[in-house]
Each structure stands twice: as C-alpha cells, then as structure tokens.
Design a protein around this motif. Structure first.
Motif, PDB file in Angstrom:
ATOM      1  N   PRO A   1      16.180   9.096  10.149  1.00  9.11           N
ATOM      2  CA  PRO A   1      14.855   9.516  10.620  1.00  9.11           C
ATOM      3  C   PRO A   1      13.801   8.490  10.233  1.00  9.11           C
ATOM      4  O   PRO A   1      13.998   7.689   9.331  1.00  9.11           O
ATOM      5  N   LEU A   2      12.694   8.530  10.938  1.00 15.10           N
ATOM      6  CA  LEU A   2      11.608   7.627  10.585  1.00 15.10           C
ATOM      7  C   LEU A   2      11.094   7.975   9.196  1.00 15.10           C
ATOM      8  O   LEU A   2      10.988   9.146   8.838  1.00 15.10           O
ATOM      9  N   PRO A   3      10.800   6.951   8.390  1.00 20.58           N
ATOM     10  CA  PRO A   3      10.284   7.257   7.057  1.00 20.58           C
ATOM     11  C   PRO A   3       8.923   7.904   7.133  1.00 20.58           C
ATOM     12  O   PRO A   3       8.179   7.720   8.087  1.00 20.58           O
ATOM     13  N   GLU A   4       8.643   8.689   6.093  1.00 19.76           N
ATOM     14  CA  GLU A   4       7.314   9.276   5.962  1.00 19.76           C
ATOM     15  C   GLU A   4       6.411   8.186   5.399  1.00 19.76           C
ATOM     16  O   GLU A   4       6.697   7.627   4.338  1.00 19.76           O
ATOM     17  N   GLN A   5       5.354   7.839   6.114  1.00 20.95           N
ATOM     18  CA  GLN A   5       4.500   6.734   5.679  1.00 20.95           C
ATOM     19  C   GLN A   5       3.665   7.143   4.473  1.00 20.95           C
ATOM     20  O   GLN A   5       2.832   8.052   4.566  1.00 20.95           O
ATOM     21  N   ASN A   6       3.915   6.503   3.345  1.00 25.56           N
ATOM     22  CA  ASN A   6       3.090   6.793   2.180  1.00 25.56           C
ATOM     23  C   ASN A   6       1.668   6.297   2.409  1.00 25.56           C
ATOM     24  O   ASN A   6       1.463   5.228   2.978  1.00 25.56           O
ATOM     25  N   LYS A   7       0.698   7.063   1.945  1.00 24.24           N
ATOM     26  CA  LYS A   7      -0.684   6.629   2.008  1.00 24.24           C
ATOM     27  C   LYS A   7      -0.982   5.746   0.803  1.00 24.24           C
ATOM     28  O   LYS A   7      -0.346   5.872  -0.250  1.00 24.24           O
ATOM     29  N   ILE A   8      -1.966   4.883   0.960  1.00 27.60           N
ATOM     30  CA  ILE A   8      -2.352   4.027  -0.160  1.00 27.60           C
ATOM     31  C   ILE A   8      -2.805   4.864  -1.350  1.00 27.60           C
ATOM     32  O   ILE A   8      -2.727   4.448  -2.501  1.00 27.60           O
TER      33      ILE A   8
ATOM     34  N   TYR B   1      18.123   4.085   1.702  1.00 26.52           N
ATOM     35  CA  TYR B   1      17.114   4.988   2.232  1.00 26.52           C
ATOM     36  C   TYR B   1      17.389   6.407   1.757  1.00 26.52           C
ATOM     37  O   TYR B   1      18.534   6.867   1.797  1.00 26.52           O
TER      38      TYR B   1
ATOM     39  N   ILE C   1       0.824  -1.210   0.000  1.00 23.84           N
ATOM     40  CA  ILE C   1       0.000   0.000   0.000  1.00 23.84           C
ATOM     41  C   ILE C   1       0.855   1.256   0.000  1.00 23.84           C
ATOM     42  O   ILE C   1       0.389   2.329  -0.364  1.00 23.84           O
ATOM     43  N   ASP C   2       2.122   1.124   0.416  1.00 23.20           N
ATOM     44  CA  ASP C   2       2.956   2.328   0.510  1.00 23.20           C
ATOM     45  C   ASP C   2       3.915   2.458  -0.671  1.00 23.20           C
ATOM     46  O   ASP C   2       4.839   3.250  -0.638  1.00 23.20           O
TER      47      ASP C   2
ATOM     48  N   ARG D   1       3.062  17.822  -3.576  1.00 29.07           N
ATOM     49  CA  ARG D   1       4.466  18.232  -3.672  1.00 29.07           C
ATOM     50  C   ARG D   1       4.947  18.114  -5.110  1.00 29.07           C
ATOM     51  O   ARG D   1       4.592  17.176  -5.817  1.00 29.07           O
TER      52      ARG D   1
ATOM     53  N   CYS E   1       9.835  12.254  -3.669  1.00 26.96           N
ATOM     54  CA  CYS E   1       8.831  13.154  -3.095  1.00 26.96           C
ATOM     55  C   CYS E   1       8.557  12.864  -1.634  1.00 26.96           C
ATOM     56  O   CYS E   1       7.836  13.621  -0.979  1.00 26.96           O
TER      57      CYS E   1
ATOM     58  N   VAL F   1       2.800   8.951  -7.869  1.00 25.39           N
ATOM     59  CA  VAL F   1       3.842   9.840  -8.376  1.00 25.39           C
ATOM     60  C   VAL F   1       3.750   9.926  -9.897  1.00 25.39           C
ATOM     61  O   VAL F   1       3.561   8.909 -10.567  1.00 25.39           O
TER      62      VAL F   1
ATOM     63  N   SER G   1       9.404  15.294 -10.265  1.00 24.82           N
ATOM     64  CA  SER G   1       8.521  14.290  -9.655  1.00 24.82           C
ATOM     65  C   SER G   1       7.364  15.033  -9.005  1.00 24.82           C
ATOM     66  O   SER G   1       7.571  16.004  -8.298  1.00 24.82           O
ATOM     67  N   VAL G   2       6.161  14.557  -9.282  1.00 26.78           N
ATOM     68  CA  VAL G   2       4.965  15.187  -8.712  1.00 26.78           C
ATOM     69  C   VAL G   2       4.277  14.170  -7.809  1.00 26.78           C
ATOM     70  O   VAL G   2       3.961  13.044  -8.245  1.00 26.78           O
ATOM     71  N   PHE G   3       4.087  14.538  -6.556  1.00 27.14           N
ATOM     72  CA  PHE G   3       3.468  13.660  -5.559  1.00 27.14           C
ATOM     73  C   PHE G   3       2.005  14.054  -5.466  1.00 27.14           C
ATOM     74  O   PHE G   3       1.680  15.232  -5.237  1.00 27.14           O
TER      75      PHE G   3
ATOM     76  N   SER H   1       7.797   2.922   1.913  1.00 27.44           N
ATOM     77  CA  SER H   1       8.096   3.616   3.166  1.00 27.44           C
ATOM     78  C   SER H   1       8.818   2.743   4.178  1.00 27.44           C
ATOM     79  O   SER H   1       9.301   3.247   5.184  1.00 27.44           O
TER      80      SER H   1
ATOM     81  N   ALA I   1       8.721  18.091  -6.831  1.00 25.41           N
ATOM     82  CA  ALA I   1      10.170  18.091  -6.587  1.00 25.41           C
ATOM     83  C   ALA I   1      10.882  18.216  -7.927  1.00 25.41           C
ATOM     84  O   ALA I   1      10.612  17.447  -8.860  1.00 25.41           O
TER      85      ALA I   1
ATOM     86  N   ALA J   1      10.355  10.611   2.009  1.00 22.95           N
ATOM     87  CA  ALA J   1      11.417   9.761   2.534  1.00 22.95           C
ATOM     88  C   ALA J   1      11.002   8.301   2.422  1.00 22.95           C
ATOM     89  O   ALA J   1       9.838   7.965   2.616  1.00 22.95           O
TER      90      ALA J   1
END
Lengths: 131, 127
Positions: free
Chosen positions: B2-9, A96, A9-10, B38, A32, B13, B119-121, A127, B40, A34
């Motif tokens: 750092p903790l990754p940014e959790q992508n949403k379902i 990463y 899903i990510d 976003r 876009c 991109v 890249s377009v998010f 992610s 980039a 991390a």
C-alpha cells in the motif's frame, strides 16, 4: 564540526531499550504509521566480555529486513567494546512496515558479562524510499 | 504494497516501556505543545487469564474517543508483537511540561513478567 545531515521532513525516530543485551532478550517497537525503516543504532552501557553478541532484526510484517540481501544481523563485538560504544546497521531499501506492524529485535545473549548490560536502540523511519 | 502514510513535518514519536504490566504507571514527559494522534502498544507474550487494561491520561485527565473516557485493552488473545492501536479524539492536546501517564490495571495473571512496549505518535503543529 562536520556539516549536519539534513533531516527529512517525514523522518521520525523510535527508541527502545534492552535490559541486558548479554542475555537472550527480545524487544518490540510498534510503528505508529506505515513507512520504511532505514537505519538502526545500538549503544551499550558497558563493555561486552566472553563472546560477540549478535542482534537480529526482524518484523511482524510481511517484509523482512535485509542487509545486502541477507538476514539483518548486527554484531556487537567484544573487541573495542566499551560503555557508550555505538553500532549501526543500514538496512536494504524497501524494508516497509504497515501500521500495526512491529520491529522485533533479539539479542542472542552470547556475551558472558556477570552484570547486566543495558543497551539503547534507536530506529529511523520515514514515509518514502531512500535515506 | 500500500502507499505509505505521509508523515507530516510536525509528527514526532515518543517511546516508553513497561518493565512489567503489574498495576503501575509509566510516564512520558512532553517537550512541546502538540496533540496525541495514536498510541501503539504491544507486549512480549500474551496476557493470560484476564485482559490487561491500560488507562491513558495527559497529566490527570483521561483521553477520550468520541466524547467518552477511553482505555486500551490488550486481550488474552494478543500474541507477542501484535499491536493494539489507540486513536484518541478528545483530551489529547498537551503542552510542554505535561506528561502522558499510562496506567496498567495489572489484571492479567502473568502481569508481573509481561513487558509492554509503547510508541506514541504526536502532531506538534498545534492543530
């Protein structure tokens, strides 16, 4: 038909294009969000001639991509190359990138094609660890 | 790390490239409804003499930040691979059949040989 692989899903996919993979060329893919980069695929638009082409994958982040601990290099061999041929590199877990980083992909242009050989690059990001 | 940014379902991109950053427009067709969160952009060399300014639009409507029309500036100090992030907060919702338009002003002295990578998010949750 083989079973499809389940999409995480990510997961998101990035794409870019070499104008001519048989010439020295560098392309950049800004991320876009991390996350981890796991897999990179390349498809060429014509057969390569003369010599194998090497594509080196690096990044602007602090964490270089590796394959079995070695620098990440994808070889596009002239043997068997043809329009539409697909090549893939599976990176070691842990590559990463932070927001603001770029994947940097460079062709050494070793093949000797008289005409440009465009190549399309796809890159799989998610992610979390794992594939 | 750092903790990754959790992508949403619902995240997706889109990518595009400027063959060069001379004055001109790159179009990105949009396949669903969604919201641009976003953009980039990076370049393969630093713009010389003058910054390159890119105007982001959906169809003919300029994206905004905090209620004001906004642009993306790639300064002359921007080295190859350095990413400029643009996070629009207005006029960033799109529908299937729309297109993102990124228009370069071509102002840098080396614009004709400067490649741009985008890249377009997007968030397709409809929120």
């Amino acid at each position: 038909m083989p079973y499809p692989s389940i999409k995480r899903i990510d997961e998101v996919t990035y794409n870019a294009m070499f104008n001519d993979v048989s010439a020295v060329e560098t392309i950049y893919i800004p991320v876009c969000s991390a996350g981890f980069i796991n897999r990179i695929g390349v498809t060429i638009s014509a057969a390569l001639t003369g010599a194998d082409t090497n594509i080196t994958i690096t990044s602007t982040g602090v964490n270089p991509p590796t394959v079995l601990g070695a620098p990440a290099i994808l070889t596009l061999p002239i043997a068997g190359s043809a329009a539409g041929a697909y090549y893939e590199i599976i990176l070691d877990e842990g590559f990463y990138l932070n927001l603001g980083d770029c994947v940097v992909i460079t062709s050494n242009g070793a093949s000797t094609n008289a005409s440009a050989v465009p190549a399309t690059v796809s890159l799989l990001s998610n992610s979390g660890q794992g594939r | 790390m750092p903790l990754p940014e959790q992508n949403k379902i619902s995240n997706n991109v889109y990518n595009a490239q400027f063959a060069n950053l001379s004055a001109g427009t790159v179009f990105i067709p949009l396949l669903t409804k969604g919201r641009i969160t976003r953009i980039a952009i990076t370049v393969d060399a630093n713009p010389t003499t003058t910054a390159t300014v890119i105007t982001p639009l959906i169809d003919a409507v300029q994206m905004q930040i905090n209620g004001a029309n906004a642009t993306i500036t790639i300064p002359t100090t921007n080295a190859a691979g350095t990413v400029v992030n643009f996070n629009p907060t207005g006029n960033n919702v799109f529908y299937a059949g729309s297109a993102i338009r990124l228009t370069s002003n071509g102002a840098s002295a080396n614009a004709a040989t400067l490649r741009g990578f985008v890249s377009v998010f997007v968030d397709q949750s409809g929120s």
